[in-house]
Design an enzyme around this catalytic site. Sequence first.
Site, mmCIF file in Angstrom:
data_model
loop_
_atom_site.group_PDB
_atom_site.id
_atom_site.type_symbol
_atom_site.label_atom_id
_atom_site.label_comp_id
_atom_site.label_asym_id
_atom_site.label_seq_id
_atom_site.Cartn_x
_atom_site.Cartn_y
_atom_site.Cartn_z
ATOM 1 N N HIS A 45 -23.352 -42.858 25.744
ATOM 2 C CA HIS A 45 -24.359 -43.312 25.042
ATOM 3 C C HIS A 45 -24.350 -43.486 24.116
ATOM 4 C CE1 HIS A 45 -24.586 -39.197 22.996
ATOM 5 N NE2 HIS A 45 -23.364 -38.928 24.078
ATOM 6 N N ASP B 3 -19.124 -38.330 19.831
ATOM 7 C CA ASP B 3 -19.885 -38.296 20.556
ATOM 8 C C ASP B 3 -20.788 -39.314 20.295
ATOM 9 O OD1 ASP B 3 -21.996 -37.109 21.739
ATOM 10 O OD2 ASP B 3 -21.793 -35.634 21.177
ATOM 11 N N GLU C 189 -29.821 -40.176 24.286
ATOM 12 C CA GLU C 189 -28.804 -39.341 25.066
ATOM 13 C C GLU C 189 -29.000 -37.815 24.949
ATOM 14 O OE1 GLU C 189 -26.376 -36.912 26.228
ATOM 15 O OE2 GLU C 189 -26.020 -37.414 24.644
ATOM 16 N N GLU C 190 -29.128 -38.169 23.442
ATOM 17 C CA GLU C 190 -28.447 -36.252 22.577
ATOM 18 C C GLU C 190 -30.826 -35.954 21.846
ATOM 19 O OE1 GLU C 190 -26.583 -35.574 21.552
ATOM 20 O OE2 GLU C 190 -24.474 -36.598 20.998
ATOM 21 N N ASP D 35 -18.035 -38.997 28.478
ATOM 22 C CA ASP D 35 -18.335 -38.715 27.368
ATOM 23 C C ASP D 35 -17.748 -37.532 26.675
ATOM 24 O OD1 ASP D 35 -20.833 -37.582 25.262
ATOM 25 O OD2 ASP D 35 -22.351 -37.472 26.714
ATOM 26 N N HIS E 139 -20.465 -32.374 16.930
ATOM 27 C CA HIS E 139 -22.154 -32.560 16.182
ATOM 28 C C HIS E 139 -21.372 -31.743 15.773
ATOM 29 C CE1 HIS E 139 -24.931 -32.817 20.271
ATOM 30 N NE2 HIS E 139 -23.563 -33.590 19.931
#
Length: 334
Positions: free
Chosen positions: A60, A162, A194-195, A217, A303
Amino acid sequence: MEALMKSLCEAYGPSGEEKEIRALIENAVKDSVDRIYTDNLGNLLAVREGPEPALLLSAHMDEIGVIVTHIDENGFLRIAPVGGVAPHLLLGQRLRFKNGAVGTVYHEKLKELRDLDWSKLYLDLGAGSAAEAKNVAQIGDMACLHQPFDSLNGRYMAKALDDRVGCAILIETARRLAGAPLPQAICFLFSVQEEVGLRGATTAAYSIQPGYGLAVDVTRAGDTPKAPLMEVSLGKGPAIKVKDSSVICSPKVRRFMMEVASQHEIPYQLEVLERGGTDAGAIHLSRGGVPTGALSIPCRYIHTASEMVDAADIQNAVKLLEILCRTSWSEGVS
Ligand SMILES: [Zn+2]
């Protein structure tokens, strides 16, 4: 590959705002594939023609961020998360908007730090009034973390590893395969959103109708002081996913990946991620179901503004992915 990762990680691209990162990736991969296009949702699809059924590889492009919900008369902005962002991880962090405007996040007076939630956070653009702030940012504008990419002792630290690390791995794999005959068609999917719930991969998998799927990922690492138990460490090889919250990977695909890795003496780990998902979650549920696996790069501090991965894990992931692409899935996955 380091220069590629730096440019991808530092680019702007919260979910739904992938235009800038998509252009970078398109430029980097277009000469290595037969055809490349962007679909209705903004997914970038780079295709190597070959026998059907096709193998779909997904990483992603989007990253976590925030969205402006309110601007007060003094020019302070209120924000809400886009994707899984924890409010305390934003304190003192700089955020950047698409137009390049930068601000920092802090909180109102609190009795205790545990009272911190999104309603107590504000974003300061250095504006002196609502009008000044609105010159820079509007309601609905998104900002991403603003941090440089750093190369440490064989490790990389950046925002948005990410999943820009996954994007870089797909690009590098496509480059190594350029011009070589393949046992199956390969669709490199650089997915959007995606998130916020695997949205881009959902529609892309539906339209591509692949025979097999593989998401690339990041996953959590359990190798930091008193970390929650997790049998994945940085530097011990890419992880072959068994399960996360979005998918139980096809045992046949998993076995195939493990066999290929062992045959070629590529180190790997097995991953059970108790919370979190990836594009494999959407791909394996497409239409009548798609045998799908996932290859994960162990990553600390997911994140946050300073995610960390190991360079050797990335190299081994590319190695494994290249061999997997050169091997027939319809023969290997049985
Ligand atoms: Zn991700």
